[in-house]
Design a protein around this motif. Structure first.
Motif, PDB file in Angstrom:
ATOM      1  N   ASP A 125      -3.795   4.918  -0.303  1.00  0.00           N
ATOM      2  CA  ASP A 125      -4.449   5.491   0.876  1.00  0.00           C
ATOM      3  C   ASP A 125      -4.323   7.005   0.796  1.00  0.00           C
ATOM      4  O   ASP A 125      -3.203   7.540   0.792  1.00  0.00           O
ATOM      5  CB  ASP A 125      -3.757   4.958   2.138  1.00  0.00           C
ATOM      6  CG  ASP A 125      -4.447   5.393   3.427  1.00  0.00           C
ATOM      7  OD1 ASP A 125      -5.344   6.256   3.370  1.00  0.00           O
ATOM      8  OD2 ASP A 125      -4.077   4.857   4.491  1.00  0.00           O
ATOM      9  N   HIS A 162      -5.735   9.049   3.084  1.00  0.00           N
ATOM     10  CA  HIS A 162      -5.908   9.612   4.441  1.00  0.00           C
ATOM     11  C   HIS A 162      -7.072  10.603   4.501  1.00  0.00           C
ATOM     12  O   HIS A 162      -7.025  11.561   5.278  1.00  0.00           O
ATOM     13  CB  HIS A 162      -4.629  10.314   4.906  1.00  0.00           C
ATOM     14  CG  HIS A 162      -3.456   9.395   5.108  1.00  0.00           C
ATOM     15  ND1 HIS A 162      -2.171   9.842   5.225  1.00  0.00           N
ATOM     16  CD2 HIS A 162      -3.370   8.048   5.214  1.00  0.00           C
ATOM     17  CE1 HIS A 162      -1.349   8.828   5.392  1.00  0.00           C
ATOM     18  NE2 HIS A 162      -2.058   7.714   5.385  1.00  0.00           N
ATOM     19  N   LYS A 209       0.850  -1.201   0.000  1.00  0.00           N
ATOM     20  CA  LYS A 209       0.000   0.000   0.000  1.00  0.00           C
ATOM     21  C   LYS A 209       0.877   1.239   0.000  1.00  0.00           C
ATOM     22  O   LYS A 209       1.865   1.300   0.735  1.00  0.00           O
ATOM     23  CB  LYS A 209      -0.903  -0.001   1.227  1.00  0.00           C
ATOM     24  CG  LYS A 209      -1.937   1.123   1.248  1.00  0.00           C
ATOM     25  CD  LYS A 209      -2.973   0.879   2.344  1.00  0.00           C
ATOM     26  CE  LYS A 209      -2.548   1.434   3.674  1.00  0.00           C
ATOM     27  NZ  LYS A 209      -3.515   1.105   4.755  1.00  0.00           N
ATOM     28  N   GLU A 220      -8.181   3.753  -0.284  1.00  0.00           N
ATOM     29  CA  GLU A 220      -8.512   3.906   1.143  1.00  0.00           C
ATOM     30  C   GLU A 220      -8.765   5.363   1.511  1.00  0.00           C
ATOM     31  O   GLU A 220      -8.022   6.247   1.092  1.00  0.00           O
ATOM     32  CB  GLU A 220      -7.336   3.345   1.949  1.00  0.00           C
ATOM     33  CG  GLU A 220      -7.491   3.412   3.454  1.00  0.00           C
ATOM     34  CD  GLU A 220      -6.409   2.577   4.146  1.00  0.00           C
ATOM     35  OE1 GLU A 220      -5.978   1.542   3.579  1.00  0.00           O
ATOM     36  OE2 GLU A 220      -5.990   2.964   5.250  1.00  0.00           O
ATOM     37  N   GLU A 266     -10.748   3.521   9.677  1.00  0.00           N
ATOM     38  CA  GLU A 266      -9.824   3.762  10.790  1.00  0.00           C
ATOM     39  C   GLU A 266     -10.216   5.005  11.574  1.00  0.00           C
ATOM     40  O   GLU A 266      -9.802   5.168  12.722  1.00  0.00           O
ATOM     41  CB  GLU A 266      -8.382   3.878  10.277  1.00  0.00           C
ATOM     42  CG  GLU A 266      -8.117   5.106   9.433  1.00  0.00           C
ATOM     43  CD  GLU A 266      -6.704   5.114   8.869  1.00  0.00           C
ATOM     44  OE1 GLU A 266      -6.460   4.345   7.934  1.00  0.00           O
ATOM     45  OE2 GLU A 266      -5.869   5.878   9.360  1.00  0.00           O
ATOM     46  N   HIS A 303      -7.308  -1.623  10.699  1.00  0.00           N
ATOM     47  CA  HIS A 303      -6.199  -0.667  10.664  1.00  0.00           C
ATOM     48  C   HIS A 303      -5.255  -1.007  11.808  1.00  0.00           C
ATOM     49  O   HIS A 303      -5.634  -0.966  12.977  1.00  0.00           O
ATOM     50  CB  HIS A 303      -6.748   0.755  10.850  1.00  0.00           C
ATOM     51  CG  HIS A 303      -5.695   1.807  10.909  1.00  0.00           C
ATOM     52  ND1 HIS A 303      -5.367   2.488  12.057  1.00  0.00           N
ATOM     53  CD2 HIS A 303      -4.880   2.298   9.940  1.00  0.00           C
ATOM     54  CE1 HIS A 303      -4.405   3.354  11.795  1.00  0.00           C
ATOM     55  NE2 HIS A 303      -4.096   3.272  10.516  1.00  0.00           N
TER      56      HIS A 303
HETATM   57 MG    MG Z   1      -5.166   4.465   6.323  1.00  0.00          MG
END
Ligand code: MG
Length: 389
Positions: free
Chosen positions: A214, A216, A181, A240, A266, A316
């Motif tokens: 990802d 965020h 990832k 993600e 997460e 996570h």
């Molecule tokens: Mg993450």
């Protein structure tokens, strides 16, 4: 068996300069966590962890104070095996007896965030105690494990388009990972920059390694859609946190806009939040963090929701040892799990905080057989890095 003492610390371990990385969270120079120790009257010690930051550098003064001075005192004298009962007591506050008798939740006003992070820490420690008191690993108490090793994915990937291929290939060389990832989103100058990094990563990895990204939660819905369009030929296994977790409708819109599976969770806590993600058809893969979502108890419930909605579950686990080992137990027991997150950023809160060796071989990680969560804390490391509050 009764709970005798409850003690939490804000543990802050420096990361050596050569192993630091920079992302949208900035440059992380320390790994921080709230680590909880619960001891029973017959000398059994359970370890827990609560979290209030997705990156490893959070500040934990408030959570630790809450555990030591508010939550802890409610636990003294209780049977530590009353895990779900204690969970509901802490969640429902002064109305917990009414809620228990009525059969539905009556949560306190502060029913997310630090409150559930504190519950998470307690829940994890209580499962550790229960396993140790019975001499069995926690997965056995959760219904058994589906395998003695599970696939792990390498979580990292911050480099530029020129260097990302080498960085991800170094992960594969280190642990034989079959999936990796990388980070995208606000750390880059725009979706096209992230897409160029993804293109370089796919070129370096070839077609048979699973590649995830990802963001965020840092894209707008519009930019997340642009990004999906730009990477549609690179066969992403998941995208993600495309947008802010508080925009669940936006997340559903991103999911509907393309053919990339969406992963998130997460930043969510409790079964109630994950029910909403499922009903809104916002995500394909649930990613609860055991130290934030409500511990092992709640993560298993969230896994059951995933299974019922024909979704999958990949907790996570960018975390300290109590949370990471909880994740191993949960993944071993959940029908919806399929891969374990393994951080390739510096993680002293796992590797230095426990006596055990934690490693991935041939892309697989062992599910521990030892009683409880399956690790031994290095108490000297904990004492050396506990903050004086
Ligand atoms: Mg993450």
């Amino acid at each position: 068996m009764r709970i005798k003492t409850v003690q939490a610390w804000w543990v802050r371990i420096p990361i050596e300069a050569s192993r630091q990385h920079r992302s949208d969270f900035g440059r992380l120079t320390t790994f921080d966590a709230a680590i909880l120790r619960i001891e029973t009257n017959d000398g059994i010690v359970g370890w827990g962890e609560g979290k209030n930051a997705a990156g490893s550098a959070g500040t934990y003064g408030t959570l630790v104070h809450m555990l030591n001075h508010e939550v802890g005192r409610q636990l003294i004298g209780r049977d530590p095996a009353d895990i779900s009962t204690i969970w509901e007591m802490l969640y429902n506050g002064t109305r917990h007896e009414t809620a228990a008798a009525s059969g539905h939740a009556m949560p306190e006003l502060a029913r997310r965030g630090l409150s559930v992070a504190a519950i998470s820490a307690v829940d994890i420690a209580l499962w550790d105690i229960l396993g140790k008191s019975l001499g069995v690993p926690v997965w056995k108490l959760l219904g058994g494990r589906k395998a003695d090793r599970l696939p792990a994915y390498a979580s990292g990937g911050w480099e530029t388009a020129e260097k990302i291929g080498d960085q991800l290939r170094s992960y594969i060389a280190s642990g034989g990972f079959k999936s990796v990832k990388m980070r995208v989103g606000a750390m880059d100058a725009g979706p096209h920059v992230s897409a160029a990094r993804v293109r370089a990563a796919r070129k370096a990895l070839g077609p048979s390694v699973d590649l995830m990204v990802d963001a965020h939660g840092t894209y707008t819905v519009a930019d997340a859609k642009r990004f999906i369009q730009l990477v549609q030929d690179f066969d992403l296994a998941w995208f993600e946190e495309p947008v802010n977790a508080d925009d669940k409708y936006g997340m559903a819109e991103v999911r509907a806009a393309g053919n990339v599976p969406i992963a998130a969770g997460e930043s969510e806590a409790t079964r109630f939040a994950f029910r909403d993600l499922a009903v809104l058809r916002a995500v394909d893969i649930f990613q609860p963090d055991p130290a934030f979502c409500g511990g092992i108890t709640e993560a298993m419930r969230i896994g059951a929701i995933a299974s019922a909605f024909n979704l999958r579950f990949a907790p996570h686990l960018w975390a300290g040892a109590p949370c990471f080992f909880s994740g191993l137990q949960i993944c071993a027991a959940s029908p919806a799990s399929f891969v374990v997150e393994y951080s390739l950023g510096a993680n002293p809160m796992v590797h230095d905080l426990v006596e055990d060796t934690v490693a991935v071989k041939d892309g697989m990680i062992e599910i521990p057989d030892r009683p409880g969560l399956g690790f031994t804390i290095n108490e000297r490391v904990l004492e050396n890095h506990a903050q004086r509050l």
